[in-house]
Design a protein around this motif. Sequence first.
Motif, PDB file in Angstrom:
ATOM      1  N   ASN A  10       4.312  -2.354   0.420  1.00  0.00           N
ATOM      2  CA  ASN A  10       5.326  -2.814  -0.531  1.00  0.00           C
ATOM      3  C   ASN A  10       5.978  -1.734  -1.390  1.00  0.00           C
ATOM      4  OD1 ASN A  10       4.940  -5.557   0.257  1.00  0.00           O
ATOM      5  ND2 ASN A  10       3.048  -5.576  -0.968  1.00  0.00           N
ATOM      6  N   LEU A  23      13.826   0.876   3.548  1.00  0.00           N
ATOM      7  CA  LEU A  23      13.250  -0.466   3.421  1.00  0.00           C
ATOM      8  C   LEU A  23      12.973  -0.697   1.940  1.00  0.00           C
ATOM      9  CD1 LEU A  23      10.576  -0.473   6.303  1.00  0.00           C
ATOM     10  CD2 LEU A  23      12.985  -1.094   6.421  1.00  0.00           C
ATOM     11  N   GLY A  26       8.669  -2.102   1.892  1.00  0.00           N
ATOM     12  CA  GLY A  26       8.127  -1.929   3.239  1.00  0.00           C
ATOM     13  C   GLY A  26       6.728  -1.351   3.257  1.00  0.00           C
ATOM     14  N   ASP A  27       6.185  -1.333   4.467  1.00  0.00           N
ATOM     15  CA  ASP A  27       4.840  -0.798   4.693  1.00  0.00           C
ATOM     16  C   ASP A  27       4.930   0.378   5.674  1.00  0.00           C
ATOM     17  OD1 ASP A  27       4.216  -3.108   3.356  1.00  0.00           O
ATOM     18  OD2 ASP A  27       3.272  -4.116   5.079  1.00  0.00           O
ATOM     19  N   GLY A  39       7.427  -0.968   8.693  1.00  0.00           N
ATOM     20  CA  GLY A  39       8.053  -2.286   8.702  1.00  0.00           C
ATOM     21  C   GLY A  39       7.679  -3.086   7.479  1.00  0.00           C
ATOM     22  N   VAL A  40       7.781  -4.387   7.633  1.00  0.00           N
ATOM     23  CA  VAL A  40       7.519  -5.289   6.497  1.00  0.00           C
ATOM     24  C   VAL A  40       6.358  -6.196   6.858  1.00  0.00           C
ATOM     25  CG1 VAL A  40       8.530  -7.099   5.030  1.00  0.00           C
ATOM     26  CG2 VAL A  40       9.968  -5.215   5.856  1.00  0.00           C
TER      27      VAL A  40
END
Length: 470
Positions: A10, A23, A26-27, A39-40
């Motif tokens: 996050n 993002l 995001g991760d 991504g998320v």
Amino acid sequence: MATQPVVFRNGIVLTMDDQHTVLPKGDVLVVDGKIAEVGVGLSVPDGTKEIDASGGIIMPGMVDTHRHMWQTAMRAYGADWTLTQYFVWYYLQHGMKFRPEDYAAGNLISALDAIEGGTTTTVDWSHGLRTPDHGWAAYEALKSSPGRFVFAYGNIHVSPWEWTKDPEVQKILTASRDDAAMFGTQIAFDVSDQDEQFPELEAYRAAEELGLRVTTHAGVWGATNDWGIRNAYDAGVMKEGYTYVHAASLSQDSYLKIAATGGNVSLATESEDTCGQGYPPLHELRKYGIQASLSVDTSVWQSSDLFSAMRATVNADRALEHYLAHLKEPAETITHVRTRVEDVVDLATRGGAKAIGKDHLIGSLEKGKLGDVVLLKNEDSPTWAPLINPYGQVVYQAQRGDVHTVLVGGEIVKSEGKLVAGDLKSVRAKLENTVEYLEKEVGDEWVSGQYPEIPEAEVLFNPYQYKKEG
Ligand SMILES: [Zn+2]
């Protein structure tokens, strides 16, 4: 031994991929030393270490393409020097006093300094290697330090066409070149004499024979100039991927030659700003489409992190743009600046990776690349609220104290704002020994060397007075 997988959750992710994808929440997952996914809401393997990146920025580890790591043993000593004073101190008077252990001490502290500030890859421009013992000491220091290092071997005390042919030096060069623990090896020398015979050609040839790239200070006012570029170009030894450091006082012809041969330029803007190599040339590089990267140069003068380098670079470029517009007849006003904060974040990450030919491995957060990741986050600092423009935050608000976590190849080297790799305590002890020794060797000049004389300044007569006379 496999490292524990790590996931950052996050955060604002600056991927620095070709599209500069961001993002907002995001991760980034790192498994087996590599980036497994960006991504998320990523699902992760069992046993993954979770790092809360909310309120922070996740970015690739930064890349410094020119740092004289050994000189960190004299940190801040020459903060008021010019280039002339630097040359006199290191090249003529005191550089030869450094013992192999002093050289190693500088490298060791500089390595920890780099990773602690989020620089995961550094080109060690190691140009004081006056004996093979110094060479081995420098190399071993890099090998034993956390982080990625390109060993750029040099020796300012002997002509480059001589030391590059020394079999004992070549042993070190090939050992480093073939060592999987190193991230690269280069040959570091300058073309400083305007000798018609161009003897440096032999050093270029030695680099080619060893299959190593050349890095050279080119375009340094009063030291290296168009002469060196012209000779190297005419001899056909300017190769793709060679690095021209500073490139600050060159003609259009030299820039065209660097561009045509696929060379790149390492900008050390704080250095160029203060020491006199020439104006930081980002505006010139843009004209010719030359790849740029950022560097610290030397901490005997300047700061040792790329946050300072990014800020200095954007400031210098914007200052010049405004200044030149104001000088025009008729004067003009710049309403839109050309160099964006996003551009200098690119230079500090992707730019450096491209400069050393490792763009396929580092420089961006993309699946399959090495797990070199930096999290910037500082909940205790008012400077982190609000967090709106991530590139602006990185360049103008963040500093090295905001580096929360650093991963090199998936290994955590800084955690919760604390260095957790290397042995700072033992390195400090080595440095104490080195400084004590150097202070004794330098003798009476130890203090005066730090405080060069100031030229006299005349204050102009001011016709505007607060009080009328009489
Ligand atoms: Zn330099």
